[in-house]
Design an enzyme around this catalytic site. Structure first.
Site, PDB file in Angstrom:
ATOM      1  N   ARG A 133       0.795  -1.468   0.105  1.00  0.00           N
ATOM      2  CA  ARG A 133       0.010   0.134  -0.070  1.00  0.00           C
ATOM      3  C   ARG A 133       0.850   1.321   0.061  1.00  0.00           C
ATOM      4  O   ARG A 133       0.305   2.438   0.386  1.00  0.00           O
ATOM      5  CB  ARG A 133      -0.790   0.075   1.169  1.00  0.00           C
ATOM      6  CG  ARG A 133      -2.096  -1.061   1.132  1.00  0.00           C
ATOM      7  CD  ARG A 133      -2.923  -0.840  -0.064  1.00  0.00           C
ATOM      8  NE  ARG A 133      -4.023  -1.902  -0.084  1.00  0.00           N
ATOM      9  CZ  ARG A 133      -3.850  -3.097  -0.677  1.00  0.00           C
ATOM     10  NH1 ARG A 133      -2.764  -3.605  -1.300  1.00  0.00           N
ATOM     11  NH2 ARG A 133      -4.961  -4.124  -0.595  1.00  0.00           N
ATOM     12  N   LEU A 134       2.078   1.210  -0.419  1.00  0.00           N
ATOM     13  CA  LEU A 134       2.993   2.191  -0.473  1.00  0.00           C
ATOM     14  C   LEU A 134       3.127   2.729  -1.808  1.00  0.00           C
ATOM     15  O   LEU A 134       4.175   2.910  -2.596  1.00  0.00           O
ATOM     16  CB  LEU A 134       4.432   2.031   0.202  1.00  0.00           C
ATOM     17  CG  LEU A 134       4.567   1.723   1.434  1.00  0.00           C
ATOM     18  CD1 LEU A 134       6.122   1.084   1.896  1.00  0.00           C
ATOM     19  CD2 LEU A 134       3.907   2.772   2.394  1.00  0.00           C
TER      20      LEU A 134
END
Length: 220
Positions: free
Chosen positions: A199-200
């Site tokens: 999720r970066l």
């Protein structure tokens, strides 16, 4: 029983997960001009043959301040902006007449990419609208006359009857309806989103400042 089923479905949706690992987007590997970056990503979507690569969500807000969205198709773009065509009397046409600002979003799921574009909207010239209208298939040109877009109608039969009537009236040469034509969004802000692992995600925003594009990274 109905509520239990809905709760089960809701829980299943909440548990959906996807790991984004296809590509990356960095300051060094992106264009300083956002329209060039958009052109690159759109060309890559076309080359990858993703479904409906030219489909974009158009968000408008009318005088009542209530937002609305719909899918439209991009029909042209250059340094001046992004163009699509529609019925000016439709809900989106009326709302843009009341508030000439909009947002666009492309979502190329298979490439794990999103592009968001915001800016003011203007009508394209009559000459541009005429040229594009003439390039459309005959049934699409008749359809522009047959459909009172966004208005309540009694049934599909109304559309069929209208199409038959206008087809008989115009034969092979229907003119462009006065209520139909193009809009151009003149960008003031772009955001490019590339899915990344854990999720970066990569998010690069471009915004106009004193006539120059400023590129910034946003936290996902």
């Amino acid at each position: 029983m109905h509520n239990s089923g809905m709760s089960h479905i809701s829980s299943s949706i909440a548990d959906l997960r996807k790991s984004y690992e296809r590509a990356e987007l960095s300051e060094d590997a992106s264009h300083a001009d956002p329209m060039q970056q958009f052109d690159q990503w759109l060309q890559e979507a076309l080359s990858a043959q993703v479904p409906e690569p030219n489909a974009m969500t158009l968000a408008t807000v009318g005088a009542d301040l209530r937002p609305s969205t719909r899918i439209v198709l991009i029909k042209g773009y250059d340094e001046h902006g992004i163009v699509w065509y529609t019925n000016y009397d439709s809900r989106k046409g009326r709302e843009l007449g009341e508030n000439p600002f909009a947002a666009l979003q492309f979502h190329w799921v298979e490439l794990e990419r999103v592009v968001r574009i915001e800016g003011r909207v203007e009508k394209v010239s009559a000459e541009e609208s005429d040229a594009y209208f003439k390039s459309r298939p005959l049934d699409s040109r008749i359809g522009a006359w047959a459909s009172p877009q966004s208005q309540v109608i009694a049934g599909r039969g109304v559309l069929v009857a209208n199409a038959a009537r206008y087809g008989a009236q115009f034969l092979l040469s229907p003119p462009r309806p006065p209520h139909w034509g193009g809009f151009r969004l003149v960008p003031e802000r772009f955001e490019f989103w590339q899915g990344r692992k854990s999720r970066l995600h990569d998010r690069l925003r471009y915004r106009l400042e004193n006539g120059q594009w400023v590129r910034e990274r946003l936290a996902p």
